[in-house]
Design a protein around this motif. Structure first.
Motif, mmCIF file in Angstrom:
data_model
loop_
_atom_site.group_PDB
_atom_site.id
_atom_site.type_symbol
_atom_site.label_atom_id
_atom_site.label_comp_id
_atom_site.label_asym_id
_atom_site.label_seq_id
_atom_site.Cartn_x
_atom_site.Cartn_y
_atom_site.Cartn_z
ATOM 1 N N ILE A 235 -28.482 -13.774 -12.836
ATOM 2 C CA ILE A 235 -28.576 -12.801 -11.742
ATOM 3 C C ILE A 235 -28.856 -13.514 -10.431
ATOM 4 O O ILE A 235 -28.289 -13.169 -9.382
ATOM 5 C CB ILE A 235 -29.664 -11.758 -12.052
ATOM 6 C CG1 ILE A 235 -29.240 -10.892 -13.247
ATOM 7 C CG2 ILE A 235 -29.950 -10.884 -10.838
ATOM 8 C CD1 ILE A 235 -30.300 -9.920 -13.702
ATOM 9 N N VAL A 236 -29.718 -14.523 -10.463
ATOM 10 C CA VAL A 236 -29.984 -15.305 -9.248
ATOM 11 C C VAL A 236 -28.694 -15.915 -8.724
ATOM 12 O O VAL A 236 -28.375 -15.841 -7.530
ATOM 13 C CB VAL A 236 -31.018 -16.405 -9.538
ATOM 14 C CG1 VAL A 236 -31.181 -17.318 -8.316
ATOM 15 C CG2 VAL A 236 -32.363 -15.789 -9.895
ATOM 16 N N GLY A 237 -27.926 -16.537 -9.607
ATOM 17 C CA GLY A 237 -26.671 -17.151 -9.188
ATOM 18 C C GLY A 237 -25.698 -16.146 -8.602
ATOM 19 O O GLY A 237 -25.028 -16.431 -7.600
ATOM 20 N N GLN A 238 -25.611 -14.959 -9.210
ATOM 21 C CA GLN A 238 -24.684 -13.952 -8.700
ATOM 22 C C GLN A 238 -25.128 -13.438 -7.332
ATOM 23 O O GLN A 238 -24.303 -13.268 -6.429
ATOM 24 C CB GLN A 238 -24.588 -12.790 -9.686
ATOM 25 C CG GLN A 238 -23.546 -11.743 -9.288
ATOM 26 C CD GLN A 238 -23.567 -10.549 -10.203
ATOM 27 O OE1 GLN A 238 -24.579 -9.858 -10.280
ATOM 28 N NE2 GLN A 238 -22.472 -10.297 -10.893
ATOM 29 N N VAL A 239 -26.420 -13.183 -7.165
ATOM 30 C CA VAL A 239 -26.920 -12.683 -5.882
ATOM 31 C C VAL A 239 -26.690 -13.711 -4.781
ATOM 32 O O VAL A 239 -26.212 -13.380 -3.682
ATOM 33 C CB VAL A 239 -28.417 -12.321 -5.993
ATOM 34 C CG1 VAL A 239 -29.002 -12.015 -4.615
ATOM 35 C CG2 VAL A 239 -28.614 -11.143 -6.922
ATOM 36 N N VAL A 240 -27.020 -14.953 -5.059
ATOM 37 C CA VAL A 240 -26.853 -16.004 -4.057
ATOM 38 C C VAL A 240 -25.378 -16.171 -3.700
ATOM 39 O O VAL A 240 -25.017 -16.314 -2.521
ATOM 40 C CB VAL A 240 -27.455 -17.323 -4.556
ATOM 41 C CG1 VAL A 240 -27.126 -18.461 -3.605
ATOM 42 C CG2 VAL A 240 -28.964 -17.187 -4.697
ATOM 43 N N ASP A 241 -24.509 -16.144 -4.703
ATOM 44 C CA ASP A 241 -23.075 -16.303 -4.446
ATOM 45 C C ASP A 241 -22.535 -15.164 -3.601
ATOM 46 O O ASP A 241 -21.730 -15.376 -2.691
ATOM 47 C CB ASP A 241 -22.327 -16.400 -5.777
ATOM 48 C CG ASP A 241 -20.843 -16.641 -5.582
ATOM 49 O OD1 ASP A 241 -20.480 -17.732 -5.102
ATOM 50 O OD2 ASP A 241 -20.032 -15.731 -5.887
ATOM 51 N N SER A 242 -22.968 -13.929 -3.870
ATOM 52 C CA SER A 242 -22.491 -12.788 -3.093
ATOM 53 C C SER A 242 -23.017 -12.799 -1.667
ATOM 54 O O SER A 242 -22.457 -12.131 -0.799
ATOM 55 C CB SER A 242 -22.890 -11.480 -3.786
ATOM 56 O OG SER A 242 -24.301 -11.338 -3.806
ATOM 57 N N HIS A 243 -24.086 -13.551 -1.402
ATOM 58 C CA HIS A 243 -24.630 -13.673 -0.046
ATOM 59 C C HIS A 243 -24.154 -14.945 0.655
ATOM 60 O O HIS A 243 -24.655 -15.291 1.726
ATOM 61 C CB HIS A 243 -26.159 -13.651 -0.079
ATOM 62 C CG HIS A 243 -26.744 -12.281 -0.292
ATOM 63 N ND1 HIS A 243 -26.781 -11.669 -1.520
ATOM 64 C CD2 HIS A 243 -27.288 -11.388 0.583
ATOM 65 C CE1 HIS A 243 -27.347 -10.485 -1.407
ATOM 66 N NE2 HIS A 243 -27.662 -10.280 -0.147
ATOM 67 N N GLY A 244 -23.200 -15.646 0.055
ATOM 68 C CA GLY A 244 -22.652 -16.834 0.690
ATOM 69 C C GLY A 244 -23.548 -18.052 0.637
ATOM 70 O O GLY A 244 -23.405 -18.966 1.452
ATOM 71 N N GLY A 245 -24.467 -18.096 -0.321
ATOM 72 C CA GLY A 245 -25.384 -19.222 -0.432
ATOM 73 C C GLY A 245 -25.088 -20.071 -1.644
ATOM 74 O O GLY A 245 -24.029 -20.005 -2.250
ATOM 75 N N SER A 246 -26.064 -20.874 -2.033
ATOM 76 C CA SER A 246 -25.925 -21.761 -3.189
ATOM 77 C C SER A 246 -27.280 -21.900 -3.864
ATOM 78 O O SER A 246 -28.329 -21.736 -3.234
ATOM 79 C CB SER A 246 -25.397 -23.134 -2.765
ATOM 80 O OG SER A 246 -26.315 -23.774 -1.884
ATOM 81 N N VAL A 247 -27.261 -22.221 -5.145
ATOM 82 C CA VAL A 247 -28.487 -22.410 -5.906
ATOM 83 C C VAL A 247 -28.245 -23.515 -6.919
ATOM 84 O O VAL A 247 -27.149 -23.653 -7.469
ATOM 85 C CB VAL A 247 -28.919 -21.097 -6.609
ATOM 86 C CG1 VAL A 247 -27.875 -20.647 -7.607
ATOM 87 C CG2 VAL A 247 -30.279 -21.266 -7.263
#
Length: 351
Positions: A320-332
């Motif tokens: 879920i962290v990865g999906q949220v970050v990806d949808s906000h244009g970020g990276s993790v």
């Protein structure tokens, strides 16, 4: 060559050919008529007599041949233009056939062969890119459903078995209490799993919910919540003012999952260090760390390292962290921390 230039050249060529044909035909018809009118003066090789002009005046039936030639030229021009347009727009038929095939068979592996660098070639590449995205999305949905059904089967079976034992009423009181607690725990696990699956089913963030978010304030709130939920873990926080654009609830869920994950893998009375600088959030725990072979998969759905399978959870928190970050244009990313433990780095565009 660009499509518009090809069409322009084809149209110009068709028009030029048609004009040349009309002029040549008109010239030949006129010459034939004039020769026929002068045929009676063949005995005067030097110059025709004065009656020649009168003979030429009798040539008064050139109208219909010129009309026929002009009409034929128009028909020829239209035919040549149609052939040129058909040849230039032939790739459009490939798009139509591919779209029909996808709509009929739902086969997202269909692709259009791309040649050249004109507008239609660019459109074909965009069409193939769209099919690539649709194919990945469809595969991800199928994989999510398959994984979710597999993960739901075990807790559902356990809850069902315990409920059947309670219904029979053959258990001693002390065992009945244990089974009742197991049923409640199983239902809580199912509730959390269903909630996580629903979170992962979101493809993108609703544009209407995106707003300016003070990430530093959000991190402080989530650290306070995690401290209440994990009282045996101590949190050290160092944050700077940071503003990002996003959905507050989704960003809060991502930060909460990182904090809960760090606390879960921390030793008793362990410490979790949280830092925020310029839109980059780092969460570091002092637990056993992540094995090198598990690092590339920690953000995959339902992935759980062998050492973590005995702990509670469904393996969806970091996904879920990865999906949220990806949808906000970020990276993790996750990496071993110096001195032991794990360091997770979450970066979001600021401003």
């Amino acid at each position: 060559m660009k499509l518009r230039w090809r069409l322009a050249l084809a149209s110009a060529l068709a028009a030029a050919v048609s004009v040349i044909v009309v002029i040549v035909a008109a010239y030949l018809i006129t010459c034939r008529r004039v020769e026929s009118a002068l045929g009676r003066f063949d005995g005067y090789p030097d110059r025709p007599p004065a009656g020649v002009l009168a003979g030429l005046a009798d040539v008064d039936d050139l109208g219909w041949p010129f009309f026929a030639v002009a009409l034929g030229g128009l028909v020829l021009s239209g035919a040549l233009g149609w052939l040129a347009a058909r040849a230039a727009l032939r790739p459009v038929n490939h798009f139509r056939d591919a779209a029909r095939r996808v709509a009929t068979t739902r086969d997202l592996t269909t692709r259009i062969q791309v040649t050249g660098d004109d507008e239609l070639a660019s459109l074909a590449r965009s069409f193939n890119t769209m099919l690539d995205a649709l194919e990945r999305s469809a595969k991800a949905q199928k994989r999510l459903v398959a994984d979710a059904s597999h993960e739901l089967r075990t807790p559902l079976t356990a809850v069902r078995t315990n409920v059947e034992l309670l219904i029979r009423g053959e258990l001693p009181p002390e065992d009945r209490d244990d089974v009742s607690r197991a049923v409640v725990s199983g239902l809580e696990e199912l509730t959390a799993l269903v909630s996580d699956v629903v979170e992962l089913a979101r493809d993108e963030e609703p544009a209407a919910l995106v707003e300016t978010v003070r990430l530093d304030e959000l991190v402080r709130r989530e650290v306070a919540r995690a401290a209440r939920h994990w009282p045996a873990t101590s949190y050290t926080v160092s944050v700077e003012p940071s503003v990002v654009r996003g959905v507050p609830e989704r960003l809060a869920r991502a930060v909460a999952n990182l904090l809960d994950n760090a606390a879960k893998y921390s030793p008793p009375a362990g410490r979790v260090e949280v830092s925020l600088r310029g839109g980059v959030l780092t969460v570091r725990d002092h637990g056993p760390g992540i094995a090198p072979e598990d690092l590339p998969h920690v953000f995959d759905r339902f992935y759980r390292a062998p050492a973590a399978r005995s702990l509670p959870g469904s393996g969806l928190g970091l996904a879920i962290v990865g999906q949220v970050v990806d949808s906000h244009g970020g990276s993790v990313s996750a990496a071993p921390a110096p001195g032991g433990g794990t360091l997770v780095r979450l970066a979001l565009p600021v401003g």
